[in-house]
Design a protein around this motif. Structure first.
Motif: not given
Length: 299
Positions: A65-72, A77-81
């Motif tokens: 999700i974060a990888a897709t959002l970066e393009g948008q 987009v940093g992500v911690t799960i």
């Protein structure tokens, strides 16, 4: 019946232990709220960046999700799960774009909080299990609040768990019940406050958000709620810089506080505070009705 805990660290030496201390306090309140639990921790952050605390049903691939959002949204987009939650971090000026992209592409993902320093985690289950699931004991910070819920007026869901956040770096946990939350919710919505649930506690959070947007201090906003919120309640509130407690004028819900040179702590019962360091030397008291108690960290 619910359980509330809060801890405001005054001494930097205890900041690495915030999560571990809060986890112990939360677990002790399990029998006041065995249905679900949640907490907010105020850790590191920068004023030019924002963290979005997200919840999604099991199986969400937050990395994808974060990888897709970066393009948008046009930025990293940093992500911690952490289990069913993730913290996405972007420059503050890209928050709206990130929210829009999430809403359009991932309708099952819920934003449960946002801020420079605040992270929120909440889930259905025993409080000790929830704390372990999100590894609360490993978290550091200056202050945090927690809640254990016994659902008496609504379903047992993640969305219904506390804390509730309707403003940046602001959250609230509540023990009690409000009688005028539906009418107040309609009024606040007209003034631009957004709500995600029908929970009365979220309306209390929304009211404080609205007052803070008018330029009120946290203490003044809480004081005004005594004339606006109808019901019985104990609130513990977190903001980017502080921590506050308020009980209604009747104060039928239990509450106890303790203060040392190192911290200020709140618990629905004293046993939530009993394992804190130096508690034997603490000033311990029951907060007065209709009185705001607040502390802020140094800038």
């Amino acid at each position: 019946m619910c359980g509330i805990v809060g801890l405001f660290i005054k001494s930097p030496k205890l900041e690495p232990e915030l999560g571990a201390l809060l986890a112990t306090m939360l677990e002790v309140m399990s029998d006041r709220g065995p249905d679900s639990a949640g907490f907010a921790v105020y850790g590191d952050g920068r004023s030019d960046r924002v963290k979005l605390s997200l919840h999604a049903p099991g199986g969400a691939d937050f990395q994808a999700i974060a990888a897709t959002l970066e393009g948008q949204v046009g930025t990293k987009v940093g992500v911690t799960i952490r289990s069913s939650h993730a913290i996405l971090e972007v420059p503050a000026e890209r928050e709206t774009a990130l929210r829009d992209a999430l809403g359009q592409g991932y309708p099952l993902v819920t934003v449960v909080g946002t801020g420079a320093r605040m992270e929120i985690y909440k889930e259905v289950g025993q409080p000790a299990d929830v704390a372990r699931r999100f590894d609360l004991s490993s978290m550091a910070g200056t202050h945090g609040v927690g809640h254990t819920r016994m659902a008496t007026e609504s379903a047992i869901t993640t969305a219904g768990a506390h804390p509730f956040s309707t403003g940046r770096d602001q959250c609230l946990v509540h023990n009690g019940s409000l009688s005028n939350h539906n009418s107040l919710r309609r009024t606040l919505r007209r003034d631009g406050v957004a709500f995600g649930t029908d929970n009365d506690s979220e309306v209390a959070a929304g009211y404080l958000t609205w007052r803070l947007r008018q330029g009120d201090s946290l203490k003044r906003a809480l004081t005004s709620s005594l004339d606006t919120l109808d019901g019985f309640y104990t609130f513990v509130v977190g903001t980017e810089s502080g921590f506050a407690v308020l009980r209604d004028p009747i104060s039928c819900k239990p509450a106890v506080m303790a203060e040392t040179d190192d911290y200020v702590a709140f618990g629905s019962e004293y046993r939530a505070l009993a394992d804190l360091p130096g508690i034997a030397r603490a000033r311990v008291w029951e907060p007065e009705p209709a009185t705001v108690y607040s502390w802020e960290r140094a800038a």
